[in-house]
Motif scaffolding. Structure first.
Motif, short mmCIF file in Angstrom:
data_model
loop_
_atom_site.label_atom_id
_atom_site.label_comp_id
_atom_site.label_asym_id
_atom_site.label_seq_id
_atom_site.Cartn_x
_atom_site.Cartn_y
_atom_site.Cartn_z
N SER A 146 9.52 60.45 96.27
CA SER A 146 8.39 60.85 97.11
C SER A 146 8.45 60.25 98.52
N SER A 147 9.52 59.51 98.82
CA SER A 147 9.64 58.94 100.17
C SER A 147 9.86 60.05 101.19
N THR A 148 9.17 59.95 102.32
CA THR A 148 9.35 60.94 103.39
C THR A 148 9.81 60.29 104.69
N ALA A 149 9.74 58.96 104.75
CA ALA A 149 10.19 58.26 105.96
C ALA A 149 10.65 56.86 105.56
N ALA A 150 11.59 56.33 106.34
CA ALA A 150 12.08 54.98 106.08
C ALA A 150 12.05 54.18 107.37
N SER A 151 11.78 52.88 107.21
CA SER A 151 11.72 51.99 108.39
C SER A 151 12.85 50.98 108.33
N LEU A 152 13.46 50.79 109.48
CA LEU A 152 14.47 49.74 109.64
C LEU A 152 13.80 48.55 110.30
N MET A 153 14.08 47.36 109.78
CA MET A 153 13.61 46.13 110.40
C MET A 153 14.82 45.23 110.58
N ALA A 154 15.01 44.72 111.77
CA ALA A 154 16.16 43.85 112.00
C ALA A 154 15.75 42.66 112.85
N HIS A 155 16.44 41.54 112.58
CA HIS A 155 16.15 40.29 113.25
C HIS A 155 17.45 39.82 113.89
N GLY A 156 17.37 39.38 115.13
CA GLY A 156 18.60 38.90 115.77
C GLY A 156 18.33 38.42 117.17
N SER A 157 19.39 38.27 117.95
CA SER A 157 19.20 37.80 119.32
C SER A 157 19.46 38.94 120.29
N TYR A 158 18.65 38.95 121.34
CA TYR A 158 18.73 39.95 122.39
C TYR A 158 18.89 39.18 123.69
N GLY A 159 20.13 39.05 124.15
CA GLY A 159 20.38 38.13 125.25
C GLY A 159 20.10 36.73 124.77
N SER A 160 19.19 36.03 125.44
CA SER A 160 18.89 34.66 125.04
C SER A 160 17.62 34.55 124.22
N THR A 161 16.98 35.68 123.90
CA THR A 161 15.75 35.62 123.11
C THR A 161 15.97 36.12 121.68
N ILE A 162 15.13 35.60 120.77
CA ILE A 162 15.16 36.07 119.38
C ILE A 162 14.21 37.25 119.29
N LEU A 163 14.69 38.32 118.69
CA LEU A 163 13.90 39.55 118.68
C LEU A 163 13.87 40.15 117.28
N HIS A 164 12.69 40.71 116.96
CA HIS A 164 12.56 41.44 115.71
C HIS A 164 12.31 42.89 116.10
N ILE A 165 13.16 43.80 115.64
CA ILE A 165 13.00 45.20 116.01
C ILE A 165 12.66 46.04 114.78
N THR A 166 11.96 47.12 115.01
CA THR A 166 11.64 48.03 113.91
C THR A 166 11.58 49.46 114.42
N GLY A 167 11.97 50.38 113.57
CA GLY A 167 11.91 51.80 113.91
C GLY A 167 11.84 52.62 112.64
N THR A 168 11.29 53.83 112.76
CA THR A 168 11.08 54.69 111.59
C THR A 168 11.66 56.08 111.85
N ASP A 169 12.22 56.67 110.82
CA ASP A 169 12.75 58.03 110.91
C ASP A 169 12.46 58.72 109.57
N THR A 170 12.50 60.03 109.59
CA THR A 170 12.20 60.78 108.36
C THR A 170 13.39 60.77 107.41
N VAL A 171 13.10 60.94 106.13
CA VAL A 171 14.16 61.10 105.15
C VAL A 171 13.81 62.27 104.23
N LYS A 172 14.84 62.91 103.70
CA LYS A 172 14.63 63.96 102.72
C LYS A 172 15.41 63.55 101.48
N ILE A 173 14.65 63.13 100.46
CA ILE A 173 15.30 62.62 99.24
C ILE A 173 15.74 63.79 98.36
N ARG A 174 16.98 63.72 97.97
CA ARG A 174 17.52 64.75 97.08
C ARG A 174 17.77 64.14 95.71
N PRO A 175 17.52 64.90 94.66
CA PRO A 175 17.70 64.35 93.32
C PRO A 175 19.18 64.06 93.02
#
Ligand SMILES: [Ca+2]
Ligand SMILES: [Ca+2]
Length: 157
Positions: free
Chosen positions: A128-157
């Protein structure tokens, strides 16, 4: 005897409060995501809809695109998760962990993007999932950054 019976629970309560105060900040840090920066992601770059066959033993690539607001080539990830978008909002930084990542210009705009790969068998997605979110933690230049983004998914059996 009565006062003794009363004191024990009070003592337990007192110690419990101390314990909770001592540990709750750590718990809070682990249980919730830090403030995140929204990024544009593309699950299965080059494919639309983003079909995922849960029984597959392959990997699902998820690209973080370089946009005017975010230079993916400057982000060095430490950890990344992919989860059902609705679960991700509630449970925080959980879900399948990326097995590897690479830099690649997946949309051919001349700007390198960042691609994470997830073992399909590790995914917490359901039929029943229709969208998935990515969460990532890391460094962006000299700062620590947490990024997130969402995109649709179509699950197939
Ligand atoms: Ca796609
Ligand atoms: Ca690109």
């Amino acid at each position: 005897m009565k006062s003794m019976l009363f004191r024990v629970p009070v003592m337990v309560l007192f110690l419990g409060v101390l314990f909770f105060q001592a540990w709750s900040p750590v718990d809070a840090e682990e249980m919730t995501c830090p403030t995140h920066t929204s990024v544009t992601i593309d699950i299965k770059p080059g494919s639309d809809p983003n079909s995922i066959q849960l029984a597959s033993h392959g990997v699902v690539p998820v690209a973080v695109l370089t946009t005017p607001g975010f230079d993916a080539s400057q982000f060095t990830p430490e950890v990344a998760h992919l989860n059902d978008a609705t679960t991700a909002m509630i449970a925080g930084c959980t879900g399948a962990m990326a097995v590897r990542w690479a830099r690649d210009d997946v949309n051919g705009d001349g700007w390198p993007d960042l691609v994470f790969f997830f073992d399909t068998q590790n995914l917490d997605l359901t039929s029943s999932s229709t969208a998935a979110s990515l969460m990532a933690h890391g460094s962006y230049g000299s700062t620590i950054l947490h990024i997130t983004g969402t995109d649709t998914v179509k699950i197939r059996p």
